[in-house]
Design an enzyme around this catalytic site. Structure first.
Site, PDB file in Angstrom:
ATOM      1  N   LYS A 183      18.654 -49.012 -21.408  1.00 47.94           N
ATOM      2  CA  LYS A 183      18.567 -50.475 -21.580  1.00 47.94           C
ATOM      3  C   LYS A 183      18.921 -50.811 -23.030  1.00 47.94           C
ATOM      4  O   LYS A 183      18.321 -50.289 -23.964  1.00 47.94           O
ATOM      5  CB  LYS A 183      17.143 -50.924 -21.250  1.00 47.94           C
ATOM      6  CG  LYS A 183      16.784 -52.342 -21.668  1.00 47.94           C
ATOM      7  CD  LYS A 183      17.200 -53.373 -20.644  1.00 47.94           C
ATOM      8  CE  LYS A 183      16.728 -54.778 -21.045  1.00 47.94           C
ATOM      9  NZ  LYS A 183      15.267 -54.950 -20.935  1.00 47.94           N
ATOM     10  N   ASP A 317      11.828 -59.844 -14.442  1.00 41.29           N
ATOM     11  CA  ASP A 317      11.248 -59.685 -15.779  1.00 41.29           C
ATOM     12  C   ASP A 317       9.724 -59.760 -15.724  1.00 41.29           C
ATOM     13  O   ASP A 317       9.070 -60.163 -16.698  1.00 41.29           O
ATOM     14  CB  ASP A 317      11.788 -60.733 -16.754  1.00 41.29           C
ATOM     15  CG  ASP A 317      12.022 -60.175 -18.158  1.00 41.29           C
ATOM     16  OD1 ASP A 317      11.724 -58.991 -18.387  1.00 41.29           O
ATOM     17  OD2 ASP A 317      12.497 -60.925 -19.033  1.00 41.29           O
TER      18      ASP A 317
END
Length: 400
Positions: A183, A317
């Site tokens: 990420k 998220d």
């Protein structure tokens, strides 16, 4: 081994087609048949329900439960691992049987789920958030104090890097620690008070090194990317997915189409930041202002991306917002012009393709793993979907 047949319901198979009457037969943790008038050793009466494949959430943070500064500094270090167990259980209860953790969970959390020590969705992990100095993942505050969302520890190394050589070292360190995906922040973000979501982070050279290191180990890269320039840098470098995609322009959309890049919108994320601020959570004024500013631009970008044919997978998220509310994302996706079948496809088979699991999960068809969600009523009624989850099966075992 018992042959279990789910009878009397309808099946949404994960392809986007509307539900149709069918039975599903499960044996040895796999789906062995889908059709009508099937039999088995044991029956699960699904009259009046719809069977879905196990759902996916492609962007969660299971070790984060709140975003307020004060609450973070008052929790003991190890508390996050117990919170992760609670958060995984809340997610599983929604029928989400597979998640991609976008920084926070380490190999120990993943293995604890795999070994059955704690119940939860199976995980793909990124472990850390790769950021430059002053970037979205830099925990520095104007006081000079650093208060990270995710404190480094032996299973979660420090991930602030500057330059290609440091990028190479950190990529290799994360892969050694067990990362399934890397990420990276290619733009600023909402929760980082000292940067701007529209501004780029990392040079193309740095990103090329990251993608190369990941690819050599057969791993993809997911890019936190909100501004158009940073999105385009990530796509050109070969990132598999764009996370958030708040300020997509036409060129970015065309690049994503040309490279086959996925979009994981997380539409609920800025909404949850605004909700937290309205509820009195201690957040910097700059963070709250950015969250309020991006909501409509975010929705417009997702509308245009979907209309153009960009591949979309569901992500929330969660951690920025409460775990266990993940399915709120589906109604927001539908409001961006996605038909209900496409929303569920993005949450099942499309998400499985993004995560490289489409040969195992994401559809109800013979040969795949038996992740089955039993839903009372209409599965296209997204506001009611969480309340309508009746049973959740993972690998042929009823877990909820």
């Amino acid at each position: 081994m018992t042959r279990t047949v789910f009878t009397g319901g309808s099946v949404f198979d994960g392809t986007g087609a509307d539900p149709a009457p069918a039975d599903v037969v499960v044996e040895h943790g796999r789906i062995v048949d889908v059709g009508t008038d099937l039999d088995g050793d044991e029956g699960v009466d699904c009259t009046g329900t719809v069977l879905l494949p196990g759902l996916f959430d492609c962007h969660v943070h299971v070790t984060i439960s709140d975003i307020g500064l004060l609450s973070r500094v008052q929790k003991p270090f190890s508390y996050q691992f117990y919170e992760a167990a609670r958060n995984l259980w809340a997610t599983l209860g929604l029928g989400i049987t597979t998640v991609r953790d976008a920084a926070g969970a380490d190999l120990g959390i993943k293995q604890a789920v795999d070994d059955g020590l704690i119940p939860g969705p199976r995980l793909q992990i990124s472990i850390g958030l790769i950021s430059p100095t002053g970037g979205h993942g830099d925990a520095w505050n104007p006081s000079g104090l650093c208060v990270p969302l995710m404190v480094p520890h032996p299973g979660r190394p420090e991930t602030t890097v500057d330059g290609p050589d440091e990028m190479r070292r950190v990529a290799r360190t994360l892969l050694r620690a067990g990362a399934d995906v890397l990420k990276v922040c290619t733009t600023g973000g909402v929760l980082s008070p000292r940067d701007d979501p529209r501004h780029s982070q990392f040079t193309p050279e740095e990103l090329d090194v990251l993608v190369t290191e990941a690819a050599m180990q057969g791993r993809p890269v997911m890019a936190h990317a909100q501004g158009a320039a940073g999105i385009k840098n990530a796509v050109r470098a070969g990132a598999r997915s764009i996370e958030h995609g708040i300020y997509l322009d036409d060129e970015a959309i065309e690049l994503m189409l040309g490279h086959g890049t996925w979009l994981v919108p997380t539409l609920i994320a800025p909404v949850n930041v605004v909700r937290a601020a309205d509820a009195g959570v201690d957040l910097p004024p700059a963070v709250v202002a950015k969250a309020r500013e991006v909501v409509e631009a975010h929705r417009d970008s997702v509308r245009r991306a979907y209309a153009a044919g960009v591949r979309i997978a569901m992500g929330t998220d969660s951690g920025v917002g409460p775990h266990g509310t993940n399915l709120e994302e589906l109604a927001l996706m539908a409001a961006c012009g996605m038909p209900p079948g496409d929303v569920l496809e993005a949450t099942t088979s499309s998400a499985a393709r993004l995560m490289g699991l489409d040969g195992e999960l994401g559809r109800l068809e013979p040969g795949l793993r038996a992740d089955v969600v039993v839903v009372a009523g209409n599965p296209y009624d997204f506001p009611a979907l969480a309340a309508n989850i009746r049973e959740v099966w993972k690998d042929g075992i009823r877990v909820v």
